[in-house]
Scaffold this motif. Structure first.
Motif, PDB file in Angstrom:
ATOM      1  N   TRP A 287       6.066   1.770  -4.293  1.00  0.00           N
ATOM      2  CA  TRP A 287       5.165   2.919  -4.511  1.00  0.00           C
ATOM      3  C   TRP A 287       5.066   3.573  -2.981  1.00  0.00           C
ATOM      4  O   TRP A 287       4.830   4.684  -2.948  1.00  0.00           O
ATOM      5  N   GLU A 288       5.192   2.465  -2.047  1.00  0.00           N
ATOM      6  CA  GLU A 288       5.293   2.953  -0.481  1.00  0.00           C
ATOM      7  C   GLU A 288       6.197   4.020  -0.193  1.00  0.00           C
ATOM      8  O   GLU A 288       5.709   4.955   0.517  1.00  0.00           O
ATOM      9  N   GLU A 289       7.402   4.032  -0.888  1.00  0.00           N
ATOM     10  CA  GLU A 289       8.297   5.039  -0.727  1.00  0.00           C
ATOM     11  C   GLU A 289       7.981   6.296  -1.459  1.00  0.00           C
ATOM     12  O   GLU A 289       8.251   7.460  -0.947  1.00  0.00           O
TER      13      GLU A 289
ATOM     14  N   ARG B 116       5.624   8.019   0.725  1.00  0.00           N
ATOM     15  CA  ARG B 116       6.433   8.815   2.022  1.00  0.00           C
ATOM     16  C   ARG B 116       6.988  10.291   1.421  1.00  0.00           C
ATOM     17  O   ARG B 116       6.673  10.992   2.167  1.00  0.00           O
TER      18      ARG B 116
ATOM     19  N   ARG C  83      -2.704   3.585   4.329  1.00  0.00           N
ATOM     20  CA  ARG C  83      -1.668   4.280   4.735  1.00  0.00           C
ATOM     21  C   ARG C  83      -2.039   6.049   4.392  1.00  0.00           C
ATOM     22  O   ARG C  83      -1.555   6.586   4.954  1.00  0.00           O
TER      23      ARG C  83
ATOM     24  N   GLU D 222      -4.432  -1.159   0.691  1.00  0.00           N
ATOM     25  CA  GLU D 222      -3.203  -0.928   1.630  1.00  0.00           C
ATOM     26  C   GLU D 222      -2.811   0.652   1.252  1.00  0.00           C
ATOM     27  O   GLU D 222      -2.415   1.483   2.255  1.00  0.00           O
ATOM     28  N   LEU D 223      -2.798   1.175   0.109  1.00  0.00           N
ATOM     29  CA  LEU D 223      -2.863   2.564  -0.130  1.00  0.00           C
ATOM     30  C   LEU D 223      -3.874   3.269   0.930  1.00  0.00           C
ATOM     31  O   LEU D 223      -3.548   4.293   1.372  1.00  0.00           O
TER      32      LEU D 223
END
Lengths: 256, 260
Positions: free
Chosen positions: A81-83, A86, A119, A115-116
């Motif tokens: 999900w981090e990608e 981005r 970011r 974490e989300l």
């Protein structure tokens, strides 16, 4: 008026009169909407969020007529999900992301939520959390989804005081004194789509600071006419009406 | 012209019924709602005994006392107390100012205990409103569905009956009563889900659809939006927002010499 709660594409359980993007945009404009924060219904059940976000961005560009602010969806239960985050920011230039914890099977105390939020602060992204999409009493009997348990979010708001979170369809779940506690917990906003009760905005403002309330319609699942009518139903005066209808939402997106 | 079929005094600020209705009328003015139909007082009771429904009806009568030019009321009854309900009809409709009947969740409306109430109310030209829902997750034991109402309607084919909330799950509710021409659906008391009014007009005809809000638990705004936002003709919208209800109330208002 800025509508912070709109979806594009198809509601999974019914065709809607305004589920064509161009038609929805035209209707919102006719109601005085100048900007609509639009996610995608596909994000609820589809398994590949990055494709959903790419289609949404394309749809907003092709049919948004300058009205639609694309809102990327993230599935925090999915690897990578981090990608997706981005790509939302860098590729699609999105300023807002949206979560559906109850449809995606995680709770707000999950470490990924913290974490989300970290970011999102780094990338100057506003996070929308959809507390519910439909009255439990009218849900399809094979797809019954309870509302999101919001309380664990307070802890993250304390730990991430710079995070900006907009709770969608949460008024009704949160009311009365609890609203002032949420406002004290961090940078959190509510919107009007599921606010009910006669002259409901006036009632909510007895506990919620006026700078924490935004207008949302939950269109096209809901008739968008309810948004401006709710502003009319409470005796707000022009300055307060404008603050809720527009100024607050502008500030939510302004990180300067 | 907007006539609101479904208004309550609960969920509204105010210590007395007079304070509450005065406040509601101010809000109704802002929203362009001309006439309001009230039922039930407070606190709410799902299975009221005779003393309780009499008290609630008295609250409504008191509320109407200064607003007879803009508001009418329905008598809250409980078919489990059939004799007392019939006597209450005499007290508040035949001999009093109320113009119809409100039936909620005490007993499913397919029960034969309703028949005497329906016959008497019809004789008085009273409006008959029955709450209905299909709740995912299950109804209260005495809560009617539109299927129950269809059974009642077929036993009384000449009596107009109102299907409150269109069953909530309105796609199913509209189907359930479609072949009962004496049944009208109302739009109140569920989220402003788009498409309900269009479907009702397509399947039933606009003359069988009535606007209601379910204030104070709901807002005028969300409930009006279902009709004002619907993709229907302007004459159909006018009928749903007021003309149909006015036509339904015309016989009893005329008989009682009340303002139409």
């Amino acid at each position: 008026m800025i509508d912070v709660n709109v979806h594009l594409s198809r509601w999974p359980f019914r065709r809607l009169p305004l589920d064509d993007t161009a038609k929805l945009v035209q209707r919102l404009k006719s109601l005085g909407v100048t900007s609509a924060w639009a996610g995608s219904y596909d994000a609820i059940l589809h398994r590949e969020p990055s494709s959903v976000n790419a289609r949404l961005a394309e749809d907003c560009t092709a049919h948004g007529d300058g009205l639609l602010e694309p809102v990327g969806s993230l599935h925090l239960g999915m690897p990578g999900w981090e990608e997706d985050l981005r790509r939302c920011r860098e590729q699609h230039k999105m300023r807002i992301v949206r979560l559906y914890p109850n449809y995606h099977g995680y709770t707000l105390d999950a470490p990924a939520v913290g974490e989300l939020l970290s970011r999102a602060i780094e990338r100057k992204l506003v996070v929308q959390i959809v507390a519910k999409l439909e009255d439990e009493r009218t849900q399809h009997p094979l797809v019954t989804v309870p509302p999101v348990e919001l309380e664990p979010l307070k802890d993250w708001l304390t730990k991430r005081p710079l995070a900006r979170v907009v709770l969608l369809n949460a008024l009704g779940l949160v009311r009365g004194e609890a609203l002032s506690k949420w406002a004290a917990a961090g940078q959190v906003w509510f919107e009007t789509a599921m606010l009910e009760g006669v002259a409901g905005i006036g009632v909510a403002l007895k506990h919620l600071p006026a700078d924490r309330l935004l207008v949302g319609t939950h269109a096209p699942f809901f008739a968008p006419e309810a948004g401006p009518l709710k502003l009319k139903e409470s005796d707000l005066g022009e300055a307060l009406r404008r603050q809720i209808a527009e100024d607050n939402a502008v500030k939510v997106l302004d990180w300067s | 012209m907007i006539w609101d079929l479904h208004c309550h005094l609960s969920g509204v600020d105010g210590r007395t019924v007079d304070e509450r209705i005065a406040q509601l009328m101010e809000i109704a003015d802002r929203m362009g709602v001309d006439r309001l139909v009230f039922s039930m007082g407070w606190p709410w009771s799902q299975d009221p005994g005779p003393d309780d429904f009499r008290k609630q009806n008295d609250q409504v009568i008191q509320a109407l006392s200064h607003w007879q030019h803009r508001a009418v009321g329905l008598a809250y009854l409980n078919p489990k107390h059939a004799e007392e309900s019939l006597a209450e009809l005499d007290r508040v409709v035949r001999d009093g100012p109320l113009v119809g009947v409100k039936l909620w969740v005490a007993e499913r409306c397919s029960a034969e205990s309703l028949d005497a109430i329906i016959r008497k109310a019809a004789g008085l030209k009273a409006l008959i409103f029955q709450h209905t829902w299909y709740k995912t997750g299950g109804n209260y034991p005495g809560e009617s569905t539109p299927d129950d109402l269809a059974l009642l309607a077929k036993r009384h084919p000449d009596v107009p009956l109102i299907c409150g909330h269109s069953g909530g799950n309105w796609e199913r509710g509209i189907r359930a009563i479609r072949d009962c021409p004496n049944v009208y659906v109302e739009t109140a008391g569920f989220d402003p889900t788009a498409g309900m009014v269009e479907l009702a007009v397509r399947e039933l005809g606009d003359e069988r659809v009535l606007y209601g809000s379910d204030i104070g638990g709901r807002s005028f705004a969300s409930q009006l939006a279902k009709v004002t936002g619907a993709e229907i003709t302007e004459p159909a919208r006018r009928r749903i927002l007021g003309e149909n209800l006015r036509n339904l109330l015309k016989p009893i208002l005329t008989a009682k010499g009340m303002r139409l």
